[in-house]
Design a protein around this motif. Sequence first.
Motif, mmCIF file in Angstrom:
data_model
loop_
_atom_site.group_PDB
_atom_site.id
_atom_site.type_symbol
_atom_site.label_atom_id
_atom_site.label_comp_id
_atom_site.label_asym_id
_atom_site.label_seq_id
_atom_site.Cartn_x
_atom_site.Cartn_y
_atom_site.Cartn_z
ATOM 1 N N HIS A 40 0.829 -1.203 0.000
ATOM 2 C CA HIS A 40 0.000 0.000 0.000
ATOM 3 C C HIS A 40 0.869 1.261 0.000
ATOM 4 O O HIS A 40 0.602 2.211 -0.740
ATOM 5 C CB HIS A 40 -0.946 0.004 1.205
ATOM 6 N N CYS A 113 -2.735 -1.999 -5.967
ATOM 7 C CA CYS A 113 -2.380 -2.492 -4.632
ATOM 8 C C CYS A 113 -3.308 -3.639 -4.265
ATOM 9 O O CYS A 113 -4.513 -3.524 -4.417
ATOM 10 C CB CYS A 113 -2.480 -1.374 -3.601
ATOM 11 N N CYS A 115 -3.742 -4.923 -1.199
ATOM 12 C CA CYS A 115 -4.048 -4.995 0.237
ATOM 13 C C CYS A 115 -5.566 -4.993 0.467
ATOM 14 O O CYS A 115 -6.330 -4.552 -0.393
ATOM 15 C CB CYS A 115 -3.372 -3.856 0.993
ATOM 16 N N CYS A 118 -7.532 -1.772 -0.292
ATOM 17 C CA CYS A 118 -7.752 -1.401 -1.695
ATOM 18 C C CYS A 118 -8.606 -2.419 -2.443
ATOM 19 O O CYS A 118 -9.321 -2.071 -3.365
ATOM 20 C CB CYS A 118 -6.417 -1.242 -2.402
#
Length: 134
Positions: A40, A113, A115, A118
Amino acid sequence: MNVLNRKNRKSISKLLESISKPARIQILLAIGEDEACVCHLEAVLGYRQAYISQHLMSLREANILDTRRAGRFVFYRLSDIRILELIQEAGAIAGIPEKDLQPVNRIEKYSNCGCPSCQPLIQVEPMADQFELS
Ligand SMILES: [Zn+2]
């Protein structure tokens, strides 16, 4: 007047030294009051992952950051929120506008991203195998 002893002088000096690199200031400001994984921070800041990891490791060793592991992600968080205030105060003294000193972590989601912040759908996969059909 209360003169600081050697140990206390060193503690303050070490703390300021560990956050004093420009990249670390940016990383800490990006994490802000929240937590973030390396991927991130890479998406937010545009630094190389190895470069970010190196600084995260140093900040962790200096007890500036705490970590939390969740699956394949390691999330970094400020060990003490006053570190953010310290950076923002230093920025204000340096004449930087308040709006430029706000944490940028969760303002937007990044398609590059992976993660959970996201790509939230990654975390809610249906667990179809849990039900036995007899
Ligand atoms: Zn992300």
